[in-house]
Design an enzyme around this catalytic site. Structure first.
Site, mmCIF file in Angstrom:
data_model
loop_
_atom_site.group_PDB
_atom_site.id
_atom_site.type_symbol
_atom_site.label_atom_id
_atom_site.label_comp_id
_atom_site.label_asym_id
_atom_site.label_seq_id
_atom_site.Cartn_x
_atom_site.Cartn_y
_atom_site.Cartn_z
ATOM 1 N N ARG A 217 -9.607 2.642 7.796
ATOM 2 C CA ARG A 217 -9.197 1.920 6.584
ATOM 3 C C ARG A 217 -10.267 1.964 5.501
ATOM 4 O O ARG A 217 -9.982 1.782 4.325
ATOM 5 C CB ARG A 217 -8.935 0.441 6.895
ATOM 6 C CG ARG A 217 -7.728 0.178 7.751
ATOM 7 C CD ARG A 217 -7.459 -1.323 7.776
ATOM 8 N NE ARG A 217 -6.583 -1.707 8.874
ATOM 9 C CZ ARG A 217 -5.259 -1.655 8.835
ATOM 10 N NH1 ARG A 217 -4.647 -1.224 7.762
ATOM 11 N NH2 ARG A 217 -4.540 -2.040 9.865
ATOM 12 N N ASP B 213 0.833 -1.207 0.000
ATOM 13 C CA ASP B 213 0.000 0.000 0.000
ATOM 14 C C ASP B 213 0.864 1.252 0.000
ATOM 15 O O ASP B 213 0.623 2.198 -0.750
ATOM 16 C CB ASP B 213 -0.940 -0.004 1.221
ATOM 17 C CG ASP B 213 -0.211 -0.329 2.521
ATOM 18 O OD1 ASP B 213 0.980 -0.702 2.477
ATOM 19 O OD2 ASP B 213 -0.823 -0.215 3.598
HETATM 20 P P1 IMP Z 1 8.117 1.403 6.036
HETATM 21 O O1 IMP Z 1 8.669 0.110 6.520
HETATM 22 O O2 IMP Z 1 8.583 2.570 6.885
HETATM 23 O O3 IMP Z 1 8.346 1.664 4.557
HETATM 24 O O4 IMP Z 1 6.572 1.406 6.308
HETATM 25 C C1 IMP Z 1 5.723 0.596 5.649
HETATM 26 C C2 IMP Z 1 4.452 0.345 6.419
HETATM 27 O O5 IMP Z 1 4.162 1.363 7.403
HETATM 28 C C3 IMP Z 1 3.293 0.360 5.466
HETATM 29 O O6 IMP Z 1 3.058 -0.912 4.932
HETATM 30 C C4 IMP Z 1 2.155 0.870 6.334
HETATM 31 O O7 IMP Z 1 1.552 -0.215 6.992
HETATM 32 C C5 IMP Z 1 2.818 1.744 7.368
HETATM 33 N N1 IMP Z 1 2.745 3.173 7.012
HETATM 34 C C6 IMP Z 1 3.762 3.961 6.590
HETATM 35 N N2 IMP Z 1 3.352 5.214 6.366
HETATM 36 C C7 IMP Z 1 2.022 5.229 6.641
HETATM 37 C C8 IMP Z 1 1.004 6.257 6.578
HETATM 38 O O8 IMP Z 1 1.233 7.434 6.208
HETATM 39 N N3 IMP Z 1 -0.254 5.872 6.931
HETATM 40 C C9 IMP Z 1 -0.560 4.608 7.340
HETATM 41 N N4 IMP Z 1 0.354 3.626 7.401
HETATM 42 C C10 IMP Z 1 1.631 3.935 7.060
#
Ligand code: IMP
Length: 181
Positions: free
Chosen positions: A170, A105
């Site tokens: 969501r 996502d």
């Molecule tokens: P990363 O590992 O920092 O790239 O984060 C990935 C995961 O963090 C995503 O799959 C989301 O579940 C969550 N995430 C990151 N940014 C957001 C946001 O702005 N809104 C909601 N969920 C987020």
């Protein structure tokens, strides 16, 4: 319909409309269909956030495919990455010798997608393709490119279209950003 204009005292601002999202999903599905025509890729959705994107994406494909899911946690109940990634549910399918498409996502720091890349590569797939609806391109530190990105977005916390804050919101159709104070 929840009251989405305010959450925990914070106001939400429309970032991407339903139409913008639909168009981007259809465009990416058309490109994937072209690229994987005659093959049967396995799409791996990253739970929980990707379930709505995954549902729309696969319905816009016009090729054979299979689906599976993996569940990862990189956030607690807060809106900032904890810096550690945990595997909560592994894939069930055998992906050895398969064309794999990882469906995310959102890519924020890039930690989750790096973890997923290692997990996939261990299993010896024929190919691994990464698709993410959203990319916080100013934040993500990736040493490999994502193959398909719907939208580059600013470094703001977003909700809706599968994305949550503390497991809520969501179900919103469009994608909203928390208003900066
Ligand atoms: P990363 O590992 O920092 O790239 O984060 C990935 C995961 O963090 C995503 O799959 C989301 O579940 C969550 N995430 C990151 N940014 C957001 C946001 O702005 N809104 C909601 N969920 C987020």
């Amino acid at each position: 319909m929840p009251d989405s204009s305010k959450f925990a005292g914070q106001s939400l601002e429309l970032l991407l409309s339903r139409d913008q999202i639909r168009q981007a999903v259809e465009d990416m599905a058309a490109q994937l269909s072209e690229r994987f025509r005659g093959k049967c890729p396995i799409l791996i959705g990253v739970l929980n956030g990707s379930f709505i994107f995954m549902a729309d994406l696969v319905r816009a494909l016009d090729i054979d495919f299979e689906v599976d899911f993996i569940k990862i946690s990189s956030y607690g109940s807060d809106t900032a990455s904890t810096g550690t990634v945990r595997l909560l549910k592994d894939i069930s399918a055998d992906i050895t010798g398969r064309d794999v498409i990882v469906v995310e996502d959102i890519v924020d720091t890039g930690l989750t997608i790096k973890f997923l890349r290692n997990r996939m590569q261990e299993a010896g797939p024929t190919s691994v393709t990464f698709i993410s609806l959203l990319l916080k391109d100013e934040v993500a530190k990736l040493d490999f490119p994502l193959d398909y990105v719907g939208f580059n977005i600013p470094d703001r916390f977003v909700v809706g279209y599968g994305l949550d804050v503390d497991q809520k919101l969501r179900g919103l159709g469009p994608i909203y950003a928390f208003k900066e104070n």
